[in-house]
Design a protein around this motif. Structure first.
Motif, PDB file in Angstrom:
ATOM      1  N   UNK A 215       0.577  -1.143   0.431  1.00  0.00           N
ATOM      2  CA  UNK A 215      -0.127   0.161   0.204  1.00  0.00           C
ATOM      3  C   UNK A 215       0.609   1.448   0.612  1.00  0.00           C
ATOM      4  N   UNK A 216      -0.170   2.260  -0.534  1.00  0.00           N
ATOM      5  CA  UNK A 216       1.171   3.387  -0.933  1.00  0.00           C
ATOM      6  C   UNK A 216       0.971   4.647   0.332  1.00  0.00           C
ATOM      7  N   UNK A 217       1.189   5.538   0.322  1.00  0.00           N
ATOM      8  CA  UNK A 217       1.049   6.726   1.161  1.00  0.00           C
ATOM      9  C   UNK A 217       0.739   6.580   2.339  1.00  0.00           C
ATOM     10  N   UNK A 218       0.577   7.321   2.943  1.00  0.00           N
ATOM     11  CA  UNK A 218       0.127   7.619   4.167  1.00  0.00           C
ATOM     12  C   UNK A 218      -1.118   6.535   5.146  1.00  0.00           C
ATOM     13  N   UNK A 219      -1.158   5.526   4.813  1.00  0.00           N
ATOM     14  CA  UNK A 219      -1.637   4.484   5.264  1.00  0.00           C
ATOM     15  C   UNK A 219      -1.334   4.465   6.583  1.00  0.00           C
ATOM     16  N   UNK A 220      -2.444   3.331   6.998  1.00  0.00           N
ATOM     17  CA  UNK A 220      -2.485   3.143   9.073  1.00  0.00           C
ATOM     18  C   UNK A 220      -1.240   1.761   9.152  1.00  0.00           C
ATOM     19  N   UNK A 221      -1.278   1.424  10.215  1.00  0.00           N
ATOM     20  CA  UNK A 221      -0.626   0.114  10.689  1.00  0.00           C
ATOM     21  C   UNK A 221      -1.368  -0.180  11.979  1.00  0.00           C
ATOM     22  N   UNK A 222      -1.717  -1.437  11.815  1.00  0.00           N
ATOM     23  CA  UNK A 222      -2.262  -1.747  13.083  1.00  0.00           C
ATOM     24  C   UNK A 222      -1.411  -2.860  14.176  1.00  0.00           C
ATOM     25  N   UNK A 223      -1.654  -2.623  15.391  1.00  0.00           N
ATOM     26  CA  UNK A 223      -0.212  -2.421  16.783  1.00  0.00           C
ATOM     27  C   UNK A 223      -0.687  -4.936  16.312  1.00  0.00           C
ATOM     28  N   UNK A 227       6.142  -5.930  14.559  1.00  0.00           N
ATOM     29  CA  UNK A 227       6.728  -7.710  15.850  1.00  0.00           C
ATOM     30  C   UNK A 227       7.080  -6.540  16.683  1.00  0.00           C
ATOM     31  N   UNK A 228       6.630  -6.958  17.711  1.00  0.00           N
ATOM     32  CA  UNK A 228       6.462  -5.972  19.118  1.00  0.00           C
ATOM     33  C   UNK A 228       7.969  -6.520  19.842  1.00  0.00           C
ATOM     34  N   UNK A 229       7.901  -8.313  20.451  1.00  0.00           N
ATOM     35  CA  UNK A 229       9.036  -8.546  22.025  1.00  0.00           C
ATOM     36  C   UNK A 229       8.368  -7.935  22.433  1.00  0.00           C
ATOM     37  N   UNK A 230       9.570  -8.316  23.890  1.00  0.00           N
ATOM     38  CA  UNK A 230       9.002  -7.471  25.313  1.00  0.00           C
ATOM     39  C   UNK A 230       8.860  -5.493  25.340  1.00  0.00           C
ATOM     40  N   UNK A 231       8.775  -5.032  23.761  1.00  0.00           N
ATOM     41  CA  UNK A 231       8.975  -3.380  23.917  1.00  0.00           C
ATOM     42  C   UNK A 231       8.078  -2.519  24.239  1.00  0.00           C
ATOM     43  N   UNK A 232       7.567  -1.797  24.953  1.00  0.00           N
ATOM     44  CA  UNK A 232       6.501  -1.022  24.904  1.00  0.00           C
ATOM     45  C   UNK A 232       6.491  -0.093  23.741  1.00  0.00           C
ATOM     46  N   UNK A 233       5.043  -0.211  22.851  1.00  0.00           N
ATOM     47  CA  UNK A 233       4.845   0.184  21.821  1.00  0.00           C
ATOM     48  C   UNK A 233       3.392   1.932  21.540  1.00  0.00           C
ATOM     49  N   UNK A 234       3.574   2.670  21.494  1.00  0.00           N
ATOM     50  CA  UNK A 234       2.061   3.353  21.170  1.00  0.00           C
ATOM     51  C   UNK A 234       1.603   2.953  20.459  1.00  0.00           C
ATOM     52  N   UNK A 235       0.570   2.705  21.328  1.00  0.00           N
ATOM     53  CA  UNK A 235      -0.661   2.190  20.294  1.00  0.00           C
ATOM     54  C   UNK A 235      -1.521   3.153  19.689  1.00  0.00           C
ATOM     55  N   UNK A 236      -2.222   2.226  18.467  1.00  0.00           N
ATOM     56  CA  UNK A 236      -2.498   2.764  17.214  1.00  0.00           C
ATOM     57  C   UNK A 236      -3.903   3.885  17.236  1.00  0.00           C
ATOM     58  N   UNK A 237      -4.716   4.090  18.408  1.00  0.00           N
ATOM     59  CA  UNK A 237      -5.153   5.368  18.069  1.00  0.00           C
ATOM     60  C   UNK A 237      -4.146   6.401  18.502  1.00  0.00           C
ATOM     61  N   UNK A 289      13.220  -2.518  15.813  1.00  0.00           N
ATOM     62  CA  UNK A 289      12.760  -1.659  15.183  1.00  0.00           C
ATOM     63  C   UNK A 289      13.388  -1.498  13.576  1.00  0.00           C
ATOM     64  N   UNK A 290      14.777  -2.516  14.219  1.00  0.00           N
ATOM     65  CA  UNK A 290      15.281  -3.275  12.214  1.00  0.00           C
ATOM     66  C   UNK A 290      14.846  -3.934  11.782  1.00  0.00           C
ATOM     67  N   UNK A 291      13.825  -5.017  12.730  1.00  0.00           N
ATOM     68  CA  UNK A 291      12.902  -5.810  11.932  1.00  0.00           C
ATOM     69  C   UNK A 291      11.787  -5.012  11.382  1.00  0.00           C
ATOM     70  N   UNK A 292      10.969  -4.384  11.894  1.00  0.00           N
ATOM     71  CA  UNK A 292       9.670  -3.644  11.673  1.00  0.00           C
ATOM     72  C   UNK A 292      10.579  -2.749   9.860  1.00  0.00           C
ATOM     73  N   UNK A 293      11.553  -1.916   9.708  1.00  0.00           N
ATOM     74  CA  UNK A 293      11.841  -1.708   9.391  1.00  0.00           C
ATOM     75  C   UNK A 293      11.793  -2.124   8.023  1.00  0.00           C
ATOM     76  N   UNK A 294      12.774  -3.909   8.176  1.00  0.00           N
ATOM     77  CA  UNK A 294      12.618  -4.563   6.999  1.00  0.00           C
ATOM     78  C   UNK A 294      10.858  -4.631   6.392  1.00  0.00           C
TER      79      UNK A 294
END
Length: 412
Positions: A215-223, A227-237, A289-294
């Motif tokens: 998908x192109x520009x400006x799409x949102x990504x579901x939580x 790839x999450x692991x045990x690191x806190x993440x800014x939630x989707x909303x 971050x490296x994994x999600x970037x890929x």
């Protein structure tokens, strides 16, 4: 004496057959011929000559040559391909406007030539060049069905092949044009899986098809897509509101400080003009971050390992900053941003009143201006037997402000 006239000429592919009649006439009638050695030699091979020749392509140096020689009334400046397609002509127009009349003569671009040879259209393709420049291209190739890529630079072939494999783009279909329009012209077909660095040696043009673009520009990504692991993440909303408060548009440079899994950095990078720096100090988060970037093919995200504000000093100035975690160094981070980019847009997330206290103190000192604080409380419905119950998540403060120094207010 009349003002000299400089004609900026696209010489096409460099053969007589691809030089326009207007270009040939302009070269033959010129008093002075200027261009990189490769360009000059190309028109000489095509049988065109001029009285004086200068091997030069830097705009300021070309202007100096013209102003130092008022005897030259007809100057021809040569560029490969077309003067409107990744050409130095754009800068030269500005450099010459005060010293002579300037006119452009278009040529046949390598992308247009290769498209004709392959019998494909190019009006719906993305046009990109990494010839003599470094810029992200994985994002483009992953999201466009058709791309023309101008190639050429030491070590670029090996880097291109490595990155295609790293980002999993092995399904790409790639046509490689070399020595286009010359007797030794070749067009070779490869896939992302079997392309080799030696296929890309020298100056080549690539036509790339992606049968399954993302998908192109400006799409949102579901939580659950990260790839999450045990690191806190800014939630989707909260992520959606924070990105909206940043007001990203056009070409921008974003710092994501305390990037965690990279959810803000990756989402922000889903804009073609984005340059994003993900700053993170924890090893597990850096790897995520490296994994999600890929995974999301966002090569515009540059991972910076370390602690802010220290690691920010050598980065290019930001237009926008998101602070997901400051580790008690909010004032130092904001002061660094003010020094690099007064007036930059800053958005931060906080879960404690102590962080809000830091924000208000920064506002009092003039470090933050136009401060807006909102609180987001998100609840999700969960089915319990025959009922749906809303379960509340921790409330989040979302702060948006400008970096001080924009209105001349004294900073303490």
């Amino acid at each position: 004496m009349n003002r000299a006239q400089a004609k900026l000429i696209g010489i096409g592919m460099g053969t007589m057959e691809t030089l326009t009649k207007e270009a040939v006439q302009a070269v033959v009638q010129s008093d002075c011929l200027i261009g990189a050695r490769r360009m000059v030699e190309a028109v000489y091979r095509a049988g065109c000559r001029s009285k004086a020749v200068y091997y030069e392509y830097q705009p300021e140096r070309i202007r100096e040559i013209i102003t130092a020689h008022p005897e030259y009334q007809k100057i021809a400046v040569l560029y490969s391909g077309d003067i409107g397609f990744y050409s130095g002509a754009r800068e030269l127009y500005g450099a010459l406007k005060e010293c002579c009349e300037v006119r452009g003569i278009p040529g046949i671009s390598s992308a247009a030539y290769l498209a004709a040879r392959l019998k494909v259209s190019w009006e719906d393709a993305k046009l990109l060049s990494i010839h003599g420049r470094r810029q992200p291209y994985i994002y483009i190739l992953a999201r466009h069905r058709k791309t023309f890529l101008l190639f050429g630079g030491k070590g670029q072939g090996e880097e291109f092949v490595s990155r295609i494999r790293e980002y999993g783009l092995t399904g790409l279909r790639i046509w490689i044009g070399r020595s286009l329009s010359y007797e030794d012209e070749t067009i070779v077909y490869r896939t992302g899986a079997d392309i080799r660095p030696e296929d890309l040696d020298g100056l080549v043009v690539l036509y790339i098809e992606n049968p399954s673009p993302l998908p192109g520009d400006g799409v949102s990504i579901r939580d659950d897509a990260f790839i999450r692991g045990n690191v806190p993440m800014t939630k989707e909303e909260v992520r959606a509101v924070s990105i909206a408060k940043l007001g990203l548009s056009g070409d921008f440079v974003l710092y994501d400080v305390g990037a965690g899994t990279g959810s803000i950095a990756i989402t922000a990078a889903l804009h073609e003009g984005a340059r994003v720096y993900a700053i993170e100090k924890k090893d597990e988060a850096v790897e995520l971050i490296r994994q999600n970037k890929r995974k999301f093919c966002t090569d515009q995200v540059e991972l910076v390992k370390g602690t802010a504000p220290g690691v920010l000093k050598d980065l290019e100035p930001p237009t926008h900053v998101f602070i997901g975690g400051s580790s008690g160094s909010l004032e130092g981070i904001v002061r660094c941003i003010i020094e690099k980019s007064p007036g930059a847009k800053i958005v931060l997330n906080a879960i404690t009143l102590e962080t809000i206290k830091e924000v208000l103190l920064a506002e009092e000192k003039g470090l933050l201006v136009d401060v807006e604080i909102i609180q987001a409380g998100i609840s999700r419905a969960k089915k319990i037997m025959d009922y749906h119950m809303l379960a509340g998540q921790n409330p989040i403060y979302i702060v948006s402000a400008g970096a001080g120094g924009r209105r001349g207010r004294e900073i303490q």
